[in-house]
Design a protein around this motif. Structure first.
Motif: not given
Length: 238
Positions: A107-115, A198-207
């Motif tokens: 039996t494992l503890q889960c959590r609610t998530y944001k979208a 040193y560098r900000h290479v990329h930003t990405e959104d996902n579910t």
């Protein structure tokens, strides 16, 4: 086997693959607190190994999210155990490679998530700077997920003992992620403030589901190349 949405827990057989568990509880608005990068492994297997993931800085290892276990002992006894009930068996079964008992249910503890998740792909050229920034992130609890590794960048050939040998300079990718709802997007300036990348290479959104399965395209490439069939031991650390 069962999902308790009010307690945010799930009871599952140890042979269940994490990928299937994630897909099932996701439909109920839940996600396990800690996931390893490879979801094609079993629940019982990673609980017996510890189970480190990119949320371990917040929740510990997967074994720390176990609330109850069913364990077969070396004497062949089937024992239901938890931190409060048969606790010696409980703690002996977690992170001990199955040497002191075989986990058959958990039996494992889960959590609610944001979208949605947003990931910033950062690059470091100094491991000491990287580690100082990671320590800062952990202390301030800035991100929901933190992941980094070392990557060699080939520089050519150099002379060693009268021979030309290849050599590399090391770089250190860092991927930091937060969950958010569309009406409350993350403040990038605040989250990245004071970090010395040193560098900000990329930003990405996902579910959240796509983020949990983010390594699957990499595994597919390995399978097409044939390297998946070779021995490929995988170790994560924190």
């Amino acid at each position: 086997l069962t999902i308790d949405t009010s307690a945010e827990t799930v009871e599952v057989e140890a042979g269940c693959v994490w990928r299937d568990l994630v897909a099932t509880v996701y439909e109920e608005g839940l996600v396990p607190q800690v996931l390893t990068n490879n979801l094609g492994v079993t629940v019982g297997g990673t609980l017996s190994m510890a189970g480190i993931g990119v949320a371990s800085h917040r929740y510990g290892v997967q074994g720390d999210t176990a609330r109850e276990l069913e364990v077969v002992t070396g004497q062949g006894e089937i024992v239901t155990c938890s931190p409060e009930q048969n606790s010696e068996v409980f703690w002996s079964a977690l992170s001990t490679l199955g040497q002191l008992g075989i986990i058959t249910k958990a039996t494992l503890q889960c959590r609610t998530y944001k979208a949605t998740t947003r990931t910033w792909y950062l690059l470091y050229d100094d491991v000491k700077v990287l580690l100082r920034d990671i320590e800062k992130m952990f202390q301030e609890d800035r991100f929901d997920y933190v992941e980094s590794w070392g990557a060699p960048c080939m520089q050519g050939l150099r002379r060693v003992c009268n021979e030309k040998v290849p050599f590399a300079a090391w770089f250190y990718p860092l991927q930091v992620t937060v969950e958010f709802d569309e009406e409350n997007p993350p403040d990038e300036k605040k989250l990245l403030d004071g970090l010395n990348f040193y560098r900000h290479v990329h930003t990405e959104d996902n579910t959240v589901l796509a983020f949990a399965n983010r390594m699957e395209p990499v595994f597919e490439i390995w399978k097409r190349l044939g390297t998946w069939e070779h021995a490929h031991p995988w170790m994560e650390s924190i």
